[in-house]
Design a protein around this motif. Structure first.
Motif, mmCIF file in Angstrom:
data_model
loop_
_atom_site.group_PDB
_atom_site.id
_atom_site.type_symbol
_atom_site.label_atom_id
_atom_site.label_comp_id
_atom_site.label_asym_id
_atom_site.label_seq_id
_atom_site.Cartn_x
_atom_site.Cartn_y
_atom_site.Cartn_z
ATOM 1 N N GLY A 112 0.758 -1.268 0.074
ATOM 2 C CA GLY A 112 -0.026 -0.135 -0.165
ATOM 3 C C GLY A 112 0.676 1.305 -0.112
ATOM 4 O O GLY A 112 0.404 2.153 -0.406
ATOM 5 N N GLY A 113 2.013 1.233 0.347
ATOM 6 C CA GLY A 113 2.913 2.423 0.377
ATOM 7 C C GLY A 113 2.656 3.305 1.568
ATOM 8 O O GLY A 113 2.064 2.637 2.648
ATOM 9 N N ASN A 114 3.303 4.478 1.596
ATOM 10 C CA ASN A 114 3.029 5.630 2.620
ATOM 11 C C ASN A 114 3.892 4.866 4.005
ATOM 12 O O ASN A 114 4.739 5.589 4.546
ATOM 13 C CB ASN A 114 1.780 5.900 2.782
ATOM 14 N N PHE A 115 3.068 3.928 4.581
ATOM 15 C CA PHE A 115 3.395 3.520 5.869
ATOM 16 C C PHE A 115 4.610 2.294 5.767
ATOM 17 O O PHE A 115 5.136 1.802 6.346
ATOM 18 C CB PHE A 115 2.591 2.832 7.003
ATOM 19 N N THR A 116 4.496 1.639 4.464
ATOM 20 C CA THR A 116 5.120 0.469 4.171
ATOM 21 C C THR A 116 5.825 0.652 2.756
ATOM 22 O O THR A 116 5.712 1.656 1.987
ATOM 23 C CB THR A 116 4.324 -0.887 4.156
ATOM 24 N N MET A 117 6.364 -0.296 2.066
ATOM 25 C CA MET A 117 6.579 -0.623 0.803
ATOM 26 C C MET A 117 5.479 -0.477 -0.183
ATOM 27 O O MET A 117 4.260 -0.929 0.282
ATOM 28 C CB MET A 117 7.032 -2.106 0.557
ATOM 29 N N ASP A 118 5.758 0.055 -1.243
ATOM 30 C CA ASP A 118 4.541 0.166 -2.385
ATOM 31 C C ASP A 118 4.792 -0.851 -3.401
ATOM 32 O O ASP A 118 5.744 -1.891 -2.849
ATOM 33 C CB ASP A 118 4.661 1.563 -3.099
ATOM 34 N N ALA A 119 4.109 -1.052 -4.527
ATOM 35 C CA ALA A 119 4.117 -2.109 -5.295
ATOM 36 C C ALA A 119 5.642 -2.279 -5.794
ATOM 37 O O ALA A 119 6.287 -3.539 -6.134
ATOM 38 C CB ALA A 119 3.301 -2.073 -6.512
ATOM 39 N N ASP A 120 6.038 -1.198 -6.381
ATOM 40 C CA ASP A 120 7.590 -1.204 -7.045
ATOM 41 C C ASP A 120 8.506 -1.772 -6.187
ATOM 42 O O ASP A 120 9.482 -2.524 -6.354
ATOM 43 C CB ASP A 120 7.813 0.368 -7.491
ATOM 44 N N ASP A 121 8.515 -1.200 -4.698
ATOM 45 C CA ASP A 121 9.702 -1.699 -3.722
ATOM 46 C C ASP A 121 9.246 -3.191 -3.374
ATOM 47 O O ASP A 121 10.116 -4.030 -2.908
ATOM 48 C CB ASP A 121 9.474 -0.805 -2.618
ATOM 49 N N ALA A 122 8.134 -3.558 -3.521
ATOM 50 C CA ALA A 122 7.691 -4.771 -3.039
ATOM 51 C C ALA A 122 8.211 -5.973 -4.145
ATOM 52 O O ALA A 122 8.497 -7.075 -3.892
ATOM 53 C CB ALA A 122 6.324 -5.067 -2.795
ATOM 54 N N VAL A 123 8.146 -5.435 -5.253
ATOM 55 C CA VAL A 123 8.700 -6.318 -6.201
ATOM 56 C C VAL A 123 10.273 -6.665 -6.085
ATOM 57 O O VAL A 123 10.750 -7.702 -6.309
ATOM 58 C CB VAL A 123 8.546 -5.641 -7.741
ATOM 59 N N ILE A 124 11.101 -5.514 -5.567
ATOM 60 C CA ILE A 124 12.346 -5.696 -5.423
ATOM 61 C C ILE A 124 12.551 -6.731 -4.232
ATOM 62 O O ILE A 124 13.238 -7.506 -4.075
ATOM 63 C CB ILE A 124 12.949 -4.497 -5.257
ATOM 64 N N ALA A 125 11.620 -6.426 -3.392
ATOM 65 C CA ALA A 125 11.701 -7.439 -2.178
ATOM 66 C C ALA A 125 11.394 -8.783 -2.671
ATOM 67 O O ALA A 125 12.170 -9.858 -2.147
ATOM 68 C CB ALA A 125 10.530 -7.084 -1.183
ATOM 69 N N ALA A 126 10.355 -9.062 -3.505
ATOM 70 C CA ALA A 126 10.277 -10.385 -3.853
ATOM 71 C C ALA A 126 11.374 -10.799 -4.510
ATOM 72 O O ALA A 126 11.785 -12.195 -4.598
ATOM 73 C CB ALA A 126 9.125 -10.245 -4.942
ATOM 74 N N GLU A 127 12.077 -10.034 -5.395
ATOM 75 C CA GLU A 127 13.582 -10.376 -5.705
ATOM 76 C C GLU A 127 14.415 -10.970 -4.538
ATOM 77 O O GLU A 127 15.217 -11.753 -4.833
ATOM 78 C CB GLU A 127 13.999 -9.427 -6.858
ATOM 79 N N PHE A 128 14.602 -9.937 -3.705
ATOM 80 C CA PHE A 128 15.440 -10.147 -2.587
ATOM 81 C C PHE A 128 15.232 -11.783 -2.086
ATOM 82 O O PHE A 128 16.309 -12.393 -1.721
ATOM 83 C CB PHE A 128 15.405 -9.064 -1.702
#
Length: 225
Positions: free
Chosen positions: A163-179
């Motif tokens: 959801g972003g703002n307080f946490t990752m948004d979609a773009d960052d969550a994709v990188i997290a999925a890669e990590f």
């Protein structure tokens, strides 16, 4: 393995014959008004941190079901001060339970209890279940520590905030999925408040463009994994 979404960042998973409930915040969520918390069963309640939108129904459900609350030392202590009988406090590390091995891993966020008490360090959970291995990051931004997750387990799926703002948004969550080296992601922590409303199709497409599957479950929906 069954995954049931109760809204925001609350979900239940049945694994190894045990019912795990994560971050119980339901009755305070207008989007989850059709969920009856008195019908939710749990053997264990895993709490990532102390914010009200993660512990709102913790005491009520834990007291009714007798579930064991697993969280930071501070969150478990708070729950026990509210009358919860069964708790297993942790700090970052691992412990063995009858549903499998559990890692409590760091998250980059904040944590305080609804009354303002210190909530300990926020975290996430890596569950080495009998059927599947999965990771729930808890509320967090993208962080390099996530690259350690594949050293612990090859994941079948992961639950990440989008959801972003307080946490990752979609773009960052994709990188997290890669990590974390995981291609099947269930998104949580979206739409509940104005700050975190998302375009569902756009968010799904961001993951699809990266070769990953994002599931955005409906509140009350049960998914077989």
């Amino acid at each position: 393995m069954k995954f049931t979404f109760y809204g925001h960042a609350c979900f239940g998973i049945e694994t190894g014959g045990k019912k795990l409930l994560f971050d119980p915040f339901i009755s305070g969520n207008e989007l989850a008004k059709d969920i009856d918390i008195d019908k939710i069963e749990a053997d264990y309640i895993l709490v990532s941190h102390g914010h009200g939108d993660h512990v709102g129904d913790l005491v009520a459900i834990a007291s009714r079901t007798g579930a064991t609350v697993i969280s930071s030392y501070e969150v478990v202590g708070w729950a026990q001060n509210q009358g919860v009988k069964n708790g297993h406090p942790m700090n970052f590390g691992s412990a063995n339970f009858d549903f499998g091995k559990l890692h409590f891993l760091p998250a980059w966020h904040s944590s305080s209890m609804p009354g303002g008490e210190y909530g300990g360090n926020p975290g996430g959970f890596l569950v080495h279940g009998q059927e599947h291995k999965f990771y729930y990051s808890g509320d967090t931004c993208l962080m390099m520590d996530m690259q350690l997750v594949p050293r612990y387990a090859k994941l079948d799926f992961a639950i990440l905030p989008v959801g972003g703002n307080f946490t990752m948004d979609a773009d960052d969550a994709v990188i997290a999925a890669e990590f974390i080296q995981c291609d099947k992601i269930i998104g949580v922590h979206f739409d509940t408040f104005g700050y975190i409303k998302i375009d569902h199709q756009k968010t799904i497409d961001i993951f699809k463009a990266a070769g990953k599957e994002l599931i955005l479950p409906n509140i009350g929906e049960t998914i077989t994994l």
